[in-house]
Structure formats: structure tokens, C-alpha cells
Write a protein that holds these residues in place. Sequence first.
Motif, short mmCIF file in Angstrom:
data_model
loop_
_atom_site.label_atom_id
_atom_site.label_comp_id
_atom_site.label_asym_id
_atom_site.label_seq_id
_atom_site.Cartn_x
_atom_site.Cartn_y
_atom_site.Cartn_z
N PHE A 117 -30.94 -39.23 -13.70
CA PHE A 117 -29.98 -39.63 -14.75
C PHE A 117 -28.55 -39.65 -14.22
CE2 PHE A 117 -33.45 -38.88 -17.73
CZ PHE A 117 -33.28 -39.96 -18.56
N ILE B 247 -26.05 -37.43 -21.49
CA ILE B 247 -26.42 -36.06 -21.83
C ILE B 247 -27.51 -35.54 -20.91
CG2 ILE B 247 -27.43 -34.62 -23.65
CD1 ILE B 247 -25.89 -36.41 -25.64
N GLU B 248 -28.49 -36.38 -20.63
CA GLU B 248 -29.56 -35.94 -19.72
C GLU B 248 -29.00 -35.69 -18.32
OE1 GLU B 248 -32.77 -35.28 -20.22
OE2 GLU B 248 -32.73 -35.74 -22.36
N ALA C 167 -27.94 -40.81 -24.43
CA ALA C 167 -28.98 -40.02 -23.76
C ALA C 167 -28.79 -40.01 -22.25
CB ALA C 167 -30.36 -40.56 -24.13
N VAL C 168 -28.35 -41.15 -21.68
CA VAL C 168 -28.16 -41.21 -20.23
C VAL C 168 -27.20 -40.11 -19.79
CG1 VAL C 168 -27.38 -42.62 -18.29
CG2 VAL C 168 -28.48 -43.71 -20.24
#
Lengths: 328, 278, 272
Positions: free
Chosen positions: B247, B38-39, B35-36
Amino acid sequence: MSISIHSIHKTFGTYKALEDISLEVPNGSLTALLGPSGSGKTTLLRIVAGLESADPGPGRILFHGENVVDIPAGKRQVGFVFQHYALFRHMTVADNISFGLTVLPRNQRPSRNEINDRVAELISLVKLDGLHQRRPHELSGGQRQRVALARALAIRPKVLLLDEPFGALDAQVRKDLRRWLRLFHDEIGLTTLFVTHDQEEALELADQVVVMRNARIEQVGPPQKIYDHPRTPFVYEFLGNVNKLVTPDGVTRYVRPHEIEVKFAAELDLQTDRLAEVQHLFSAGPVASLSVRADDGQFIEVEISRKQLEEMALSVGDKVALGLPATS
Amino acid sequence: MSHSEVTTESRAVRVLLITAAGGVVTLFLLLPLMAVFIEALRKGWEVFFEALRDEAALSAVKLTLTAAAISVPMNTLFGVAAAWAVTKFRFKGRALLISLIDLPFAVSPVIAGLVWVLLFGSQGWFGEWLEKYDLKIIFALPGIVIATAFVTFPFVARELIPLMESQGSDQEEAAVTLGAGGWKIFWRVTVPNIKWGLLYGILLCNARAMGEFGAVSVVSGHIRGETNTLPLHVEVLYNEYQFSAAFACATLLALLALVTLGIKSAIEHFTGHVANGH
Amino acid sequence: MSKRRVIPGFGLSLGFTVIYLSLLILIPLAALFLKAAGVGWRGWLELLTNERVLAAAKLTFGASACAAALSTVTGLLVTWVLVRYRFPGRRLMDAMIDLPFALPTAVAGITLTAIYAPNGWIGAYLDRIGIKAAYSPLGIFLALTFIGFPFVVRTMQPVLEDFTRDTEEAAATLGAGRWTTFRRVVLPALMPALITGFTLAFARAIGEYGSVIFISGNLPYKTEILPLLIVSKLEEFNVPAAAVIASGMLIISFALLFCINLLQRWLNWQPR
């Protein structure tokens, strides 16, 4: 160089590890400290090396007359071989052996070439030729032991101290190395003190055996003398292979299996002999051993030659007469 | 290793358990990590690099590196000294000392920051004195360093103590009988034996130092471009709703974590030992 | 006992250790308790029994205990699989376990929020069935589980690795099934490690700040944890109140750790 130990005491907290130990180790001798675990033998060895210090007091340790009690371990010039060798795992065989020379202060340190020569000399002395660049984990137990020995000898120690030198080895390697060490000692003539719990090892190898028990010395003497004339029941039993017999008048006697004479029952001498029945026969060795039950119910171990066993044609259930040696 | 039939489970149970464990790890660990990244890239590479090139971000990186460069060596020195003291010697109070080394584990990072405010803040014991001589500890680099050092205090020692305890002192004693002095024993015998554990301890200490948030947040004062470390900068951006930028900066910290884990795996692979880090 | 030590460096290493420990940890912590004591016994109790503090304490300790419990259960599963089975991806799984140790807490906080927020990766699905994950106690619980997980695995792993299979084989020869063997032979042996893992995860969760504040929503009385309360007292320049709350928290943490230590010792003393 002789070692003289005078009234050494050592306590750990409230536990007495050594009580008033005095001992002479003659120059050039190979002396064994023999005893069960917890008898204090390793502690004594470590005190001689300076790895432990004795309780403060009048106790002294003399190397050739010089008191070394206040000399730290690093300056005592003892060669110490640890039970599990304590080789430097990250160093090669050659680097292990040369370590003691390379840590000398610069003005005492031999040149690189001299160190290399000394290492080569030691490696061939302990028969490790060709293994200079190996690391400890690539060696067998016996080889590691010899590296540890060479490392200890590199600093030209005054005395050599070995803690259970064969403790971590297999039975066969143990026997070979034991003989080798004896010859090696005779060759270099260095005063050597070693610790063992194996009475066979001590008797076979040493010139002088020191039997220890419960922080004290029980007996000191040449192997033969200790084996033949144990001074206490403990020494008798610890040296192994002994029958503990109670005579009809209630006296305890210690008799070794080979000291008992085995005769046909018909030859029984009522004055000195005992009647017994063969319970078990074991003859798969150089001597035959018999387990017999005496007429008063005591079990006795006896050793006779294979030849005698065949001549008498003994088998389980036979009655025999046992001739006990005269009391000394 | 060959396992006998009786001590392993049926194939179906094995597959079920492995799947369940895989699910847990994916859901709890893998997903957040992904998630880190991709965000961070949600608004494209341009925004990503823009966020990293920002002046405040660069100054935050610089401050983070500086604080770690001071606090990590301090704690390394301490860790080695403490491990030497408690593993090579037996003395009264040894057990107490070992428990005290673990103490910071039970202290909230926020409290680790608070204690320094109590000592050196404007209302603190030394506050007036510091003001008189115009010295700044709180809301400045020294405060960030000591707060970081407090939180990362046990890491090197924790890594070394079990390792050195299990290795025993035989080799050091052998070196003593061969005439080596203290420093020679340490550098030539001890250090080569503990180097991998030491390296991992330092890496973990460093990862925690660079990523420390709670303690630093209390003492830093959040002065943009001056006393914001990278994690604090991430917080500021996030609270300003600049999610992609937040991010993007977080990826730097996530990469640091990944590198740390990678080196740890490599060390384990080379040494065949499990480094046990907490 | 003799005073001379064979290996050098005793004075230097112990001296440095004690001085550094005192300056960096002990004196500052003592200062904290001194500051907290400054408000007097009654003031101290009053500040601690304040309703907002109590709500935060209940949430902090409750969520931490639940999270540590979940970490323990999942940690046991993962440890078992890692130690006992060989499968593709095992090394990766092993390496990933330490991620929460190494990942800065603030990063964990924002990424967990991104996942569990009502418009997030998983949060959106949960929202649809009426579960609010982020900005609720559930979110706090999830963040704390993430943080505590590696403590359990890394404590249990070496113990399970050292656990020889003889005893399990013995149980099998005595007619026990796999599940019975696990429950009656393996689990009791792992118990001390399980408790240690739980304790470490719990202790860490109580103090956790960075990963929680983003996901919790920080509403007083509802989703405010103790560390956050300390920070807001500081921001109000109410330093004594911050010190009091911190001291109360530390006392409870230390006491809990101490009790669990005792329990552990008692378990270890059980004859095997």
C-alpha cells in the motif's frame, strides 16, 4: 486590380455548386455576389481566394490578366474576411493584425518597427484606436469585424474578399458598418468582392451586383439597372417587394408596389385600371403601404406617400382605382 | 441561470437525490481512495518510508518513469498527427480510421501484452531472429514500452479530435490566406487553441502509462529489480503478504492519480470547458 | 474533386497516423488472429468450448454486463445531480468521478480487496450477515462497477448539459408531472448516451484484469475471468491456447460493440 473569372465549374461529389461561371469584376469596384443560400456564391468567393479549387478544366481566374488558378491561397495576396471573422482567439488585436507580416520569410519580413508602424496605421484606419491589446472576446461584433478587415489589409492584398461581412451583426450595427464600409472602400479604392444574401445590402452598397441562383449567374449589372430591369422572374422576386399579377389574358406581370398609382374609384379608367378594395393600411413609416384586393380576387401591395394617404383620407373598406404602369 | 419552478423537483426530492448520489460517490470512489492511504500507514510512518526506500521499489519507480517517458511522447505525436488528419481533411476511409483509433479501448490489457509475446517472445515470429542477434524485447524495457504504448494509444487523439472538430478550420484557413506555412499555422494558430486539451490528454495518457498493469505484467517477466514497474512491484509485495509495503508503494500511484485529477479540475476551471476524457 | 488541399500537412499527418496505427495496433492484432488460426478450425472450437473456458467466459461477460448495468443506473443518478443541482461539495464530487480512470488498476484491486475482504472495512459487516464479497463473483462485480462508473457519467454529462429545459417546460404546460416528464421526455433523449455509456463500461469490464485478480480469488470454474485464463495459459507456455482464447474474446467484444453501435444508430434515427 481587376478580377476576371472564366468558365469556372465546381462539383462536390455529385452536387454541382457552380456551373460555368464567368464574371468581370472591374478594377476598384465594389461588387456584390447576391443570392439565396445554396446558390454557390460563397463557393465562388472561396475559389477566387484559393481556399477551394475549381474543377480541373479550361476554367481560369485572372487577377489583372495573370492566371492565378495554380497559385496557392497563401501566395495569391488576397485579403479574405471570414463570415465569423476567424480571428485568432489567443492573440491580441495587434498580434492578429500583424500575423500576416510576421509569417513572411525572414528576407521579406519587415523589421519589428515597420510592422508596429503598419499595425498602428491600420488600427487607426479601421477606427480601433486604443484597442491594441484587447483580445477578440473582449470586442463587440462590429469591432471584431474591423479587426478582421485590418488583418486582411495588412498584407497589402491585391483584392479584398468578404464573406457575408455583416451576417453576424445586429440590425443597427449592420446599417452603420455598411455605410462605413462604403466610405472606406471609396477611400482605399481596393477591388472588393463580397457575398451577401440580403438584397437591400447589395443594392445599397455595391457598384455592381451579381445575382446568383442554383450554381449559375442570373444577372449582372449596376444596382439601379437590376432593380428596374430584372431579367428573370427570379431576380424580380428575389430583389423583393413585388406583386405578381396575372392579367385577364393569363399573362404574368411583375409590378413593384410604388409603381402602382392609387386613385379614387370615381376616376376609374376601364381601359387600364383595376377596381380594388382596401383591406389593410400600414402608415407607421416614411411611406404608407396598402393591402388591397382587386375585383378578380388577387391581393396587391401598393405604396403611396403619407401625404397622398391623408389627402385621399382612405380607410379600410374603401374602393379605389389602381393604375398599373404600361407594359414595357 | 434561473430555472423555472416547473422544471425542478421539490426540495425533499432534491435532498434525497443529492444524498443518494453523495452516498454512491463516497462508497464507490472516496472510500477506496482513503483506504489506500490508511492501509499504507497502518504500521506507522517508519514502515511506510522503509518500503519506499527499498532498492527494488526505487528501481521500479525508475523503470516506470523511463517507460512513460518513451511511450507518452510517442502517443502524443501520434495523437496530434491523427487529430490533424481527421479534423482538417475529408477523405475516403476517414470514418474507419476514427473507429480504428478507438480499437485499443476494446482490447483487454492482457491481450495487448500477449500480441507482443506472439511477435517477439521465444516462441514468437521474430523470437529466433532476436535470439540470434541477442536482442531482448520481451522481459525487457522495449517490451514494456510497446505494451504500454498499445494500451495508452488512443488517449491524446481521443481528447483532441472532438476539440479540434468543434473549433473548425476557419482560423487555419485565415492563416493560409495571410501566407503562413504549415508549421507556422500549427505552432502559432492551432497549438494555442488546443493546448489545454492537449495537456489533459498527455496527463491522462501518462497516468495510464505509469499505472498500466495487465499488459506490462504479461511482457515484463517480473524480474525483481529489473523489469518490475511500480504497479508490478505492488503486486509482488501484496502476494508476499507485505500489505503495508504494497500500500505504501500504491500511495505513490494514487498521488499520481490525484495530481492528474487536480490538474484536470484546474484546467476546467480556467478554460470553463469540460475536458471529456475516456 | 480537386486534389489540392488548402491546409497543409495532409500527407505527413495521415501517413504517420496510418503507419503508427498499423505497426502498433493492426499488425500485432493480425498476428494474434493468425496465431489462433494456426490450430485449425476444429482445434480452435475445441479450445474455446473447453469447460473451464466456458465457465470463465460466462463469468466474465455476466459480471461485466451486471456491473455495466449498475454503473448505468448509479451513473444516471450522479450525472443528474451533478448537472441539475447546486450544492456544497459539487466540484469535489465532479472531480472524483474520474478517479477510476486515473487510479492504476492494481491499486484499485488491492484497495477494493482491503475493503471487501472478510476482515475488511465493509467485508467484515457483510461477512457477519453471511455475504461473501471478496473472493467471490460478487467481488468481481464490485470491482468492475468501480471501473465502469466514470464512462457512464462522462458520456451522459455533456448530453444532459445541452438538453434544454424548453421541452421539459412544454411538457409541464401540457400537464405532465415531474416523474412523467422525466420518463417520457428526458429519458428518451438521454437514451443514446446511456447506451453508449453502458457499452463503454461493458467493453472496458470485459477486458479488465488488474482490479479483478486481487479480489476474485482466481479459482478455476468459479472465480476465474478470461484475461486471467489467458495469463495462466501463457505461464504454462501454452501460447496457442492463449491466442485462441484471446481471439475468441476479441471477436465477441467487437461483435457486441458493433451490435450496440447499430442499435444506437437506429435510436438516433428515430424521429424526434
